[in-house]
Design an enzyme around this catalytic site. Structure first.
Site, mmCIF file in Angstrom:
data_model
loop_
_atom_site.group_PDB
_atom_site.id
_atom_site.type_symbol
_atom_site.label_atom_id
_atom_site.label_comp_id
_atom_site.label_asym_id
_atom_site.label_seq_id
_atom_site.Cartn_x
_atom_site.Cartn_y
_atom_site.Cartn_z
ATOM 1 N N SER A 48 9.605 0.965 1.083
ATOM 2 C CA SER A 48 10.549 0.598 0.028
ATOM 3 C C SER A 48 11.198 1.832 -0.594
ATOM 4 O O SER A 48 12.394 1.810 -0.930
ATOM 5 C CB SER A 48 9.837 -0.227 -1.048
ATOM 6 O OG SER A 48 9.332 -1.435 -0.501
ATOM 7 N N GLY A 77 2.255 2.092 3.305
ATOM 8 C CA GLY A 77 2.941 0.999 3.976
ATOM 9 C C GLY A 77 4.172 0.557 3.222
ATOM 10 O O GLY A 77 5.246 1.163 3.317
ATOM 11 N N CYS A 78 4.025 -0.512 2.439
ATOM 12 C CA CYS A 78 5.200 -1.120 1.798
ATOM 13 C C CYS A 78 5.793 -0.276 0.683
ATOM 14 O O CYS A 78 7.002 -0.319 0.456
ATOM 15 C CB CYS A 78 4.837 -2.518 1.300
ATOM 16 S SG CYS A 78 4.402 -3.643 2.657
ATOM 17 N N VAL A 79 4.977 0.507 -0.022
ATOM 18 C CA VAL A 79 5.523 1.412 -1.035
ATOM 19 C C VAL A 79 6.384 2.472 -0.365
ATOM 20 O O VAL A 79 7.528 2.722 -0.767
ATOM 21 C CB VAL A 79 4.397 2.060 -1.865
ATOM 22 C CG1 VAL A 79 4.934 3.216 -2.703
ATOM 23 C CG2 VAL A 79 3.740 1.023 -2.762
ATOM 24 N N SER A 102 0.834 -1.175 0.000
ATOM 25 C CA SER A 102 0.000 0.000 0.000
ATOM 26 C C SER A 102 0.880 1.241 0.000
ATOM 27 O O SER A 102 2.021 1.194 0.440
ATOM 28 C CB SER A 102 -0.928 0.009 1.220
ATOM 29 O OG SER A 102 -0.165 0.084 2.426
#
Length: 211
Positions: free
Chosen positions: A156, A151-153, A148
């Site tokens: 990263s 979150g992970c975007v 999301s």
């Protein structure tokens, strides 16, 4: 109220990182868990605009020979290797090994020659070989799409910056369960950690001679 973007820029945020010279595409966790109404991580739309934008972005990358890397989450039964992350977000147990929700939809299935990074935490870099893979490929910038956004975007993109790769977050190809964290994450990334692009800007960069 002062214009937020202007306020940040006047304070010294939002510098230009450029777009790099050798780019790869990172598709972060674009899997059924975010697209299936039966999933606790469902982002509210089975065919969101961000999915369609990601399909277009992937097609452009393949067409122009840009390296493509997919990420997926896989947890051991019980989520033990997810540590504190799965304790904080129990919904992540939908990614336990063998779950159909952990698979990409057919339109985004990895090709045989595309790398797939398996992770247990938010960042695609944490505990994985991604940075080494990118260096071997000669990559200096990373187009990032996926779920999301907050979150992970976001995680990263922050780690891409910290590893020395220019993060190019494609806003149109990122999704979240609510527009508020989505927009807040994009604002914060653009101010502090990444270049935030439209789909048109990203696909232009993928073309031969893209700036």
């Amino acid at each position: 109220m002062n214009d937020l973007h202007a306020d940040y820029r006047s304070a010294g945020f939002g510098g230009d990182l450029g777009h790099g010279t050798r780019r790869a595409l990172l598709l972060v966790d674009l899997v059924r868990a975010y697209l299936d109404p039966a999933s606790p991580l469902y982002a509210g739309d089975e065919n969101p605009p961000a999915l369609r934008a990601s399909v277009d972005l992937l097609a452009a990358a393949r067409r122009h020979g840009t390296p493509v890397i997919h990420t997926r989450v896989e947890l051991a039964p019980g989520g033990i290797d997810g540590g504190l992350f799965t304790r904080k977000v129990p919904a992540l147990r939908v990614f336990e090994r063998g779950s159909e929700l952990a698979a990409a939809p057919p339109v985004l299935a990895p090709a045989a020659d595309e790398a797939v990074v398996t992770k247990q935490y938010a960042s695609a870099f944490f505990g994985t070989s991604l940075a080494s893979t990118l260096r071997v490929l000669g990559v200096d910038a990373l187009l990032i799409a996926g779920a999301s956004t907050s979150g992970c975007v976001r995680a990263s993109a922050v780690d891409a910056l910290q590893h020395g790769f220019v993060p190019l977050v494609v806003a149109d190809a990122c999704l979240d369960r609510d527009p508020r964290p989505h927009q807040a994450a994009l604002f914060d990334l653009d101010a502090k950690y990444a270049q935030v692009l439209t789909l048109d800007e990203a696909t232009t960069l993928l073309e031969p001679g893209g700036a």
